[in-house]
Scaffold this motif. Sequence first.
Motif, PDB file in Angstrom:
ATOM      1  N   GLU A   1       0.838  -1.203   0.000  1.00 25.64           N
ATOM      2  CA  GLU A   1       0.000   0.000   0.000  1.00 25.64           C
ATOM      3  C   GLU A   1       0.871   1.251   0.000  1.00 25.64           C
ATOM      4  N   LEU A   2       1.955   1.201   0.751  1.00 26.15           N
ATOM      5  CA  LEU A   2       2.877   2.340   0.789  1.00 26.15           C
ATOM      6  C   LEU A   2       3.487   2.594  -0.587  1.00 26.15           C
ATOM      7  N   SER A   3       3.795   1.549  -1.319  1.00 23.96           N
ATOM      8  CA  SER A   3       4.343   1.715  -2.672  1.00 23.96           C
ATOM      9  C   SER A   3       3.361   2.455  -3.576  1.00 23.96           C
ATOM     10  N   LEU A   4       2.092   2.098  -3.494  1.00 23.89           N
ATOM     11  CA  LEU A   4       1.080   2.774  -4.300  1.00 23.89           C
ATOM     12  C   LEU A   4       0.884   4.220  -3.849  1.00 23.89           C
TER      13      LEU A   4
ATOM     14  N   TRP B   1       1.851  10.178  -4.263  1.00 25.49           N
ATOM     15  CA  TRP B   1       2.442  11.394  -3.692  1.00 25.49           C
ATOM     16  C   TRP B   1       3.359  12.091  -4.692  1.00 25.49           C
ATOM     17  N   ARG B   2       3.968  11.324  -5.576  1.00 21.00           N
ATOM     18  CA  ARG B   2       4.835  11.921  -6.599  1.00 21.00           C
ATOM     19  C   ARG B   2       4.013  12.673  -7.639  1.00 21.00           C
ATOM     20  N   GLN B   3       2.855  12.109  -7.994  1.00 22.98           N
ATOM     21  CA  GLN B   3       2.004  12.721  -9.017  1.00 22.98           C
ATOM     22  C   GLN B   3       0.596  12.180  -8.844  1.00 22.98           C
ATOM     23  N   GLN B   4      -0.361  13.066  -8.792  1.00 24.85           N
ATOM     24  CA  GLN B   4      -1.748  12.627  -8.717  1.00 24.85           C
ATOM     25  C   GLN B   4      -2.646  13.663  -9.349  1.00 24.85           C
ATOM     26  N   PRO B   5      -3.780  13.261  -9.803  1.00 25.78           N
ATOM     27  CA  PRO B   5      -4.360  11.929  -9.794  1.00 25.78           C
ATOM     28  C   PRO B   5      -3.734  11.039 -10.864  1.00 25.78           C
ATOM     29  N   LEU B   6      -3.838   9.730 -10.642  1.00 19.72           N
ATOM     30  CA  LEU B   6      -3.348   8.738 -11.589  1.00 19.72           C
ATOM     31  C   LEU B   6      -4.398   7.647 -11.760  1.00 19.72           C
ATOM     32  N   SER B   7      -4.459   7.098 -12.943  1.00 18.42           N
ATOM     33  CA  SER B   7      -5.329   5.950 -13.184  1.00 18.42           C
ATOM     34  C   SER B   7      -4.670   4.704 -12.575  1.00 18.42           C
TER      35      SER B   7
ATOM     36  N   HIS C   1     -12.209   9.204  -8.482  1.00 23.06           N
ATOM     37  CA  HIS C   1     -13.195   9.996  -9.202  1.00 23.06           C
ATOM     38  C   HIS C   1     -12.922   9.914 -10.703  1.00 23.06           C
ATOM     39  N   LEU C   2     -13.868  10.389 -11.463  1.00 21.03           N
ATOM     40  CA  LEU C   2     -13.812  10.295 -12.923  1.00 21.03           C
ATOM     41  C   LEU C   2     -13.208  11.578 -13.503  1.00 21.03           C
TER      42      LEU C   2
ATOM     43  N   VAL D   1      -9.691   7.802 -11.769  1.00 20.33           N
ATOM     44  CA  VAL D   1      -8.365   8.129 -11.260  1.00 20.33           C
ATOM     45  C   VAL D   1      -8.388   8.108  -9.733  1.00 20.33           C
ATOM     46  N   TYR D   2      -7.211   7.974  -9.172  1.00 19.57           N
ATOM     47  CA  TYR D   2      -7.045   7.875  -7.723  1.00 19.57           C
ATOM     48  C   TYR D   2      -6.198   9.021  -7.212  1.00 19.57           C
ATOM     49  N   GLN D   3      -6.491   9.419  -5.977  1.00 21.89           N
ATOM     50  CA  GLN D   3      -5.686  10.401  -5.261  1.00 21.89           C
ATOM     51  C   GLN D   3      -5.471   9.877  -3.847  1.00 21.89           C
ATOM     52  N   ALA D   4      -4.316  10.189  -3.289  1.00 22.14           N
ATOM     53  CA  ALA D   4      -4.032   9.799  -1.913  1.00 22.14           C
ATOM     54  C   ALA D   4      -4.857  10.660  -0.964  1.00 22.14           C
ATOM     55  N   VAL D   5      -5.492  10.018  -0.008  1.00 21.81           N
ATOM     56  CA  VAL D   5      -6.188  10.726   1.063  1.00 21.81           C
ATOM     57  C   VAL D   5      -5.217  10.916   2.217  1.00 21.81           C
ATOM     58  N   LEU D   6      -4.387   9.904   2.445  1.00 18.74           N
ATOM     59  CA  LEU D   6      -3.418   9.977   3.533  1.00 18.74           C
ATOM     60  C   LEU D   6      -2.324  10.985   3.180  1.00 18.74           C
TER      61      LEU D   6
END
Length: 128
Positions: free
Chosen positions: A8-11, A16-22, A57-58, A64-69
Amino acid sequence: MSVPSITELSLLKALWRQQPLSAREIHQQVEAELGWSYSSTRKTLERMLEKGMVNQHLVHGVQVYQAVLEKVDTLAAFARDFGKRVMEMDTPLPVTMFTGSKLVDEQELTQLEQLLQNWPDDADESQQ
């Protein structure tokens, strides 16, 4: 805060480097490190979504995904967990162990040091 697993940390680091990402973009960033299939990345993202670690979200028809943490908070929790469970330390890990990290900049390093130094006592944590 629950401490993310290593995968999970890897993802999260990819996000954290770039978001959002698919999911596909995340997979491309972690594939060499984790050595697993795209379906494993998708399944891990689904679990992380359920745990509230990421949101989805779309964008232009693509999920695409974004980190909440937050990065620094998560790294502090991870370092605290490692120090306590693995190293059996009751004192915070020295922030110098993070010097030279490509993951945090100087400002984040300062924040990390403050978080580790001011971590709540175990008695406080158990009352929450």
